[in-house]
Scaffold this motif. Sequence first.
Motif, PDB file in Angstrom:
ATOM      1  N   GLY A  66       0.814  -1.204   0.000  1.00 48.68           N
ATOM      2  CA  GLY A  66       0.000   0.000   0.000  1.00 48.68           C
ATOM      3  C   GLY A  66       0.852   1.260   0.000  1.00 48.68           C
ATOM      4  N   ASP A  67       0.348   2.323   0.585  1.00 43.83           N
ATOM      5  CA  ASP A  67       1.057   3.601   0.624  1.00 43.83           C
ATOM      6  C   ASP A  67       2.101   3.563   1.748  1.00 43.83           C
ATOM      7  N   ALA A 110       3.333  -2.501  -6.406  1.00 42.90           N
ATOM      8  CA  ALA A 110       3.213  -3.641  -5.498  1.00 42.90           C
ATOM      9  C   ALA A 110       1.979  -4.467  -5.830  1.00 42.90           C
ATOM     10  N   LEU A 111       0.876  -3.782  -6.071  1.00 46.86           N
ATOM     11  CA  LEU A 111      -0.364  -4.486  -6.413  1.00 46.86           C
ATOM     12  C   LEU A 111      -0.233  -5.218  -7.743  1.00 46.86           C
ATOM     13  N   ASP A 112       0.360  -4.562  -8.735  1.00 42.82           N
ATOM     14  CA  ASP A 112       0.502  -5.174 -10.057  1.00 42.82           C
ATOM     15  C   ASP A 112       1.395  -6.418 -10.021  1.00 42.82           C
ATOM     16  N   ASP A 134       1.893 -12.572  -9.880  1.00 47.48           N
ATOM     17  CA  ASP A 134       2.213 -13.809  -9.177  1.00 47.48           C
ATOM     18  C   ASP A 134       0.965 -14.610  -8.822  1.00 47.48           C
ATOM     19  N   LEU A 135      -0.148 -13.918  -8.582  1.00 46.85           N
ATOM     20  CA  LEU A 135      -1.417 -14.625  -8.367  1.00 46.85           C
ATOM     21  C   LEU A 135      -1.834 -15.373  -9.628  1.00 46.85           C
ATOM     22  N   LEU A 140      -9.056  -5.086  -9.086  1.00 48.78           N
ATOM     23  CA  LEU A 140      -8.857  -6.538  -9.106  1.00 48.78           C
ATOM     24  C   LEU A 140      -9.947  -7.237  -9.919  1.00 48.78           C
ATOM     25  N   THR A 141     -11.162  -6.719  -9.853  1.00 47.11           N
ATOM     26  CA  THR A 141     -12.252  -7.308 -10.636  1.00 47.11           C
ATOM     27  C   THR A 141     -11.936  -7.232 -12.122  1.00 47.11           C
TER      28      THR A 141
END
Length: 340
Positions: A15-16, A105-107, A112-113, A145-146
């Motif tokens: 996150g931030d 970080a999210l990307d 990896d997911l 994410l959706t």
Amino acid sequence: MNVRKNKPVIGISIGDINGIGAEVTMKALQDSRLQKMITPVIYGHGKAITYYRKTLEMNDFNFMQVRSIEEIHHKKTNVINVVQDSPEVNPGVETREAGKMALAALDQAIVDLKAGHLDALVTAPLNKNNINTEETPFIGHTEYLTEAFEAGKSLMFMVSEDMRIGLVTGHLPLREVVSSINAETIKEKLKIMLKSLKQDFGIAKPKIAVLGVNPHAGEDGLLGSEEREIIEPMVKEFKDKGNLIFGPYPADGFFGMMHQKKFDGVLAMYHDQGLVPFKTVSFDSGVNYTAGLPIIRTSPDHGTAYNIAGKNCAEAGSMRAAIYLAHDIIKRKNDWGPEN
């Protein structure tokens, strides 16, 4: 999904870094029980973790920095650097650099997911304002994410020991809520909630309450027709199929009388209708779970809290609960079997 028996790998997007995400993550992972149950992988940067370890005097927080998911150690807390340059950490300050790192970080966690290297993702809070641009529209983790997993529809599902509240509409301006509430949308959200309660929470015959959108649930059409024309027929359709769906209920009286305790799930029509009572009761222990995705994603139910960032006073209860819930759903889904 690459589920490891008794030791799932859970990614945590930082996150931030100028908010409380790093602090609550580190505090949560100090729980020795968690370390035995999961392999944590923090997507962020070693410099940020080191900064907070020193600032918060968490000298006993140890981690291993790895270059990629293939190098993780299953008996340690792993940190993957998602940006090449060392980030500048300024607790409590909104910066574009922190936004870029949060999105990176999210990307990387999403990559990896999709590759099956992670069994679940826990997202620490970020700031939409320093991420959202014309080139990179971003209105929230749920929507991002959706779209990333091409799920079509998902459900923002707020979960605690006391209640589970799903939302028909999420991050929408209030003026757009009523026009977005229709029979098809309610039907989709109810289906996702029913499936999630059965498969993710192990409730064989879920009992769900549906709230109205207007004051006093429309007062028989006097204060609005959406209940009578849209919500009531949809509730009846589900009940006729043998589902335990009830409503629509006036939101004020429903929560005022604590009727949520009588149900396995509550479907609210819009964001604040569900989030205000939820956070009033469960702010320190609530979890935001995105139901309807092909992956497991949880998050603490709070924001970046810039005002207390770096001051060592952030409570980690919600982050800890988010990690535990991710673990429990992984285990339950694994036991459930792929045919379901």
